[in-house]
Design a protein around this motif. Structure first.
Motif, PDB file in Angstrom:
ATOM      1  N   MET A   1     -14.414  -0.001 -36.970  1.00 57.66           N
ATOM      2  CA  MET A   1     -13.812  -0.761 -35.898  1.00 57.66           C
ATOM      3  C   MET A   1     -13.453   0.195 -34.761  1.00 57.66           C
ATOM      4  O   MET A   1     -12.860   1.237 -34.979  1.00 57.66           O
ATOM      5  N   THR A   2     -13.819  -0.189 -33.547  1.00 55.95           N
ATOM      6  CA  THR A   2     -13.471   0.589 -32.368  1.00 55.95           C
ATOM      7  C   THR A   2     -12.154   0.081 -31.794  1.00 55.95           C
ATOM      8  O   THR A   2     -11.954  -1.117 -31.629  1.00 55.95           O
ATOM      9  N   VAL A   3     -11.281   1.004 -31.492  1.00 53.56           N
ATOM     10  CA  VAL A   3      -9.992   0.686 -30.892  1.00 53.56           C
ATOM     11  C   VAL A   3     -10.113   0.895 -29.389  1.00 53.56           C
ATOM     12  O   VAL A   3     -10.674   1.893 -28.934  1.00 53.56           O
ATOM     13  N   SER A   4      -9.588  -0.048 -28.610  1.00 57.45           N
ATOM     14  CA  SER A   4      -9.573   0.080 -27.153  1.00 57.45           C
ATOM     15  C   SER A   4      -8.172   0.471 -26.698  1.00 57.45           C
ATOM     16  O   SER A   4      -7.200  -0.193 -27.036  1.00 57.45           O
ATOM     17  N   ILE A   5      -8.101   1.544 -25.940  1.00 57.55           N
ATOM     18  CA  ILE A   5      -6.832   2.018 -25.399  1.00 57.55           C
ATOM     19  C   ILE A   5      -6.887   1.775 -23.896  1.00 57.55           C
ATOM     20  O   ILE A   5      -7.743   2.323 -23.204  1.00 57.55           O
ATOM     21  N   ILE A   6      -5.988   0.935 -23.402  1.00 59.71           N
ATOM     22  CA  ILE A   6      -5.983   0.573 -21.989  1.00 59.71           C
ATOM     23  C   ILE A   6      -4.869   1.341 -21.289  1.00 59.71           C
ATOM     24  O   ILE A   6      -3.711   1.279 -21.694  1.00 59.71           O
ATOM     25  N   ILE A   7      -5.246   2.061 -20.242  1.00 62.29           N
ATOM     26  CA  ILE A   7      -4.288   2.863 -19.481  1.00 62.29           C
ATOM     27  C   ILE A   7      -4.272   2.355 -18.045  1.00 62.29           C
ATOM     28  O   ILE A   7      -5.233   2.557 -17.302  1.00 62.29           O
ATOM     29  N   PRO A   8      -3.185   1.672 -17.632  1.00 61.35           N
ATOM     30  CA  PRO A   8      -3.077   1.303 -16.227  1.00 61.35           C
ATOM     31  C   PRO A   8      -2.755   2.558 -15.416  1.00 61.35           C
ATOM     32  O   PRO A   8      -1.992   3.416 -15.861  1.00 61.35           O
ATOM     33  N   LEU A   9      -3.340   2.668 -14.227  1.00 64.04           N
ATOM     34  CA  LEU A   9      -3.191   3.889 -13.433  1.00 64.04           C
ATOM     35  C   LEU A   9      -2.989   3.555 -11.969  1.00 64.04           C
ATOM     36  O   LEU A   9      -3.679   2.706 -11.408  1.00 64.04           O
ATOM     37  N   TYR A  10      -2.038   4.260 -11.379  1.00 63.73           N
ATOM     38  CA  TYR A  10      -1.858   4.207  -9.929  1.00 63.73           C
ATOM     39  C   TYR A  10      -1.452   5.594  -9.441  1.00 63.73           C
ATOM     40  O   TYR A  10      -0.279   5.980  -9.513  1.00 63.73           O
ATOM     41  N   ILE A  33     -11.500   4.439 -24.173  1.00 65.11           N
ATOM     42  CA  ILE A  33     -10.374   4.487 -23.248  1.00 65.11           C
ATOM     43  C   ILE A  33     -10.774   3.706 -22.005  1.00 65.11           C
ATOM     44  O   ILE A  33     -11.789   4.002 -21.372  1.00 65.11           O
ATOM     45  N   ILE A  34      -9.985   2.708 -21.683  1.00 65.57           N
ATOM     46  CA  ILE A  34     -10.235   1.907 -20.481  1.00 65.57           C
ATOM     47  C   ILE A  34      -9.141   2.258 -19.476  1.00 65.57           C
ATOM     48  O   ILE A  34      -7.959   2.026 -19.733  1.00 65.57           O
ATOM     49  N   ILE A  35      -9.545   2.845 -18.372  1.00 63.65           N
ATOM     50  CA  ILE A  35      -8.598   3.184 -17.319  1.00 63.65           C
ATOM     51  C   ILE A  35      -8.698   2.099 -16.260  1.00 63.65           C
ATOM     52  O   ILE A  35      -9.737   1.911 -15.630  1.00 63.65           O
ATOM     53  N   ALA A  36      -7.601   1.355 -16.096  1.00 61.07           N
ATOM     54  CA  ALA A  36      -7.535   0.252 -15.135  1.00 61.07           C
ATOM     55  C   ALA A  36      -6.755   0.748 -13.923  1.00 61.07           C
ATOM     56  O   ALA A  36      -5.530   0.834 -13.941  1.00 61.07           O
ATOM     57  N   GLU A  37      -7.472   1.089 -12.874  1.00 61.52           N
ATOM     58  CA  GLU A  37      -6.863   1.725 -11.707  1.00 61.52           C
ATOM     59  C   GLU A  37      -6.640   0.721 -10.587  1.00 61.52           C
ATOM     60  O   GLU A  37      -7.536  -0.022 -10.206  1.00 61.52           O
ATOM     61  N   ASP A  38      -5.438   0.732 -10.048  1.00 62.33           N
ATOM     62  CA  ASP A  38      -5.109  -0.080  -8.878  1.00 62.33           C
ATOM     63  C   ASP A  38      -5.405   0.759  -7.636  1.00 62.33           C
ATOM     64  O   ASP A  38      -4.514   1.214  -6.946  1.00 62.33           O
ATOM     65  N   ASP A  39      -6.652   0.983  -7.408  1.00 63.93           N
ATOM     66  CA  ASP A  39      -7.161   1.786  -6.300  1.00 63.93           C
ATOM     67  C   ASP A  39      -8.571   2.186  -6.707  1.00 63.93           C
ATOM     68  O   ASP A  39      -8.979   1.966  -7.837  1.00 63.93           O
ATOM     69  N   ASN A  40      -9.299   2.778  -5.818  1.00 62.95           N
ATOM     70  CA  ASN A  40     -10.600   3.335  -6.163  1.00 62.95           C
ATOM     71  C   ASN A  40     -10.627   4.742  -5.590  1.00 62.95           C
ATOM     72  O   ASN A  40     -11.327   5.032  -4.635  1.00 62.95           O
ATOM     73  N   LEU A  48     -12.066  12.503 -13.730  1.00 61.19           N
ATOM     74  CA  LEU A  48     -12.637  12.010 -14.987  1.00 61.19           C
ATOM     75  C   LEU A  48     -13.924  12.723 -15.369  1.00 61.19           C
ATOM     76  O   LEU A  48     -14.323  12.679 -16.536  1.00 61.19           O
ATOM     77  N   LYS A  49     -14.550  13.418 -14.443  1.00 66.40           N
ATOM     78  CA  LYS A  49     -15.748  14.196 -14.764  1.00 66.40           C
ATOM     79  C   LYS A  49     -15.440  15.317 -15.750  1.00 66.40           C
ATOM     80  O   LYS A  49     -16.334  15.815 -16.423  1.00 66.40           O
ATOM     81  N   ASN A  50     -14.171  15.697 -15.861  1.00 67.75           N
ATOM     82  CA  ASN A  50     -13.749  16.724 -16.821  1.00 67.75           C
ATOM     83  C   ASN A  50     -13.628  16.185 -18.242  1.00 67.75           C
ATOM     84  O   ASN A  50     -13.388  16.959 -19.166  1.00 67.75           O
ATOM     85  N   TYR A  51     -13.762  14.873 -18.411  1.00 67.31           N
ATOM     86  CA  TYR A  51     -13.550  14.253 -19.719  1.00 67.31           C
ATOM     87  C   TYR A  51     -14.774  13.464 -20.166  1.00 67.31           C
ATOM     88  O   TYR A  51     -14.652  12.389 -20.751  1.00 67.31           O
ATOM     89  N   THR A  52     -15.950  13.986 -19.922  1.00 69.10           N
ATOM     90  CA  THR A  52     -17.180  13.284 -20.296  1.00 69.10           C
ATOM     91  C   THR A  52     -17.351  13.194 -21.813  1.00 69.10           C
ATOM     92  O   THR A  52     -18.101  12.350 -22.288  1.00 69.10           O
ATOM     93  N   HIS A  53     -16.652  14.025 -22.561  1.00 67.64           N
ATOM     94  CA  HIS A  53     -16.750  14.004 -24.017  1.00 67.64           C
ATOM     95  C   HIS A  53     -15.945  12.849 -24.629  1.00 67.64           C
ATOM     96  O   HIS A  53     -16.081  12.563 -25.811  1.00 67.64           O
ATOM     97  N   LEU A  54     -15.103  12.206 -23.832  1.00 69.86           N
ATOM     98  CA  LEU A  54     -14.375  11.021 -24.294  1.00 69.86           C
ATOM     99  C   LEU A  54     -15.096   9.771 -23.807  1.00 69.86           C
ATOM    100  O   LEU A  54     -15.740   9.780 -22.757  1.00 69.86           O
ATOM    101  N   ASN A  55     -14.974   8.699 -24.564  1.00 66.00           N
ATOM    102  CA  ASN A  55     -15.588   7.420 -24.204  1.00 66.00           C
ATOM    103  C   ASN A  55     -14.660   6.695 -23.229  1.00 66.00           C
ATOM    104  O   ASN A  55     -13.792   5.934 -23.641  1.00 66.00           O
TER     105      ASN A  55
END
Length: 70
Positions: A1-10, A33-40, A48-55
């Protein structure tokens, strides 16, 4: 089972780095890891390019003052 971790970010890359570093050390590796950013922010994209080894899934919306991405 895959666990989804949602991180809101601003615009707080310091805290995001702490969270991602902690997740990198987890023994359980079946998660996304789902990063939900209120901005682009280009800073976030470059960071995030430093964390390519994480999903990581980066989703975003234009900065409206409320994070409705989640």
């Amino acid at each position: 089972m895959t666990v989804s971790i949602i991180i809101p970010l601003y615009k707080d890359l310091i805290s995001l780095k702490l969270v991602l570093e902690a997740l990198k050390r987890q023994t359980y590796k079946n998660f996304e890891i789902i990063i939900a950013e209120d901005d682009n922010s280009k800073d976030t994209v470059n960071f995030l390019k430093n964390y390519t080894h994480l999903n990581i899934i980066h989703i975003f919306q234009e900065d409206t003052g409320r994070n409705k991405v989640i």
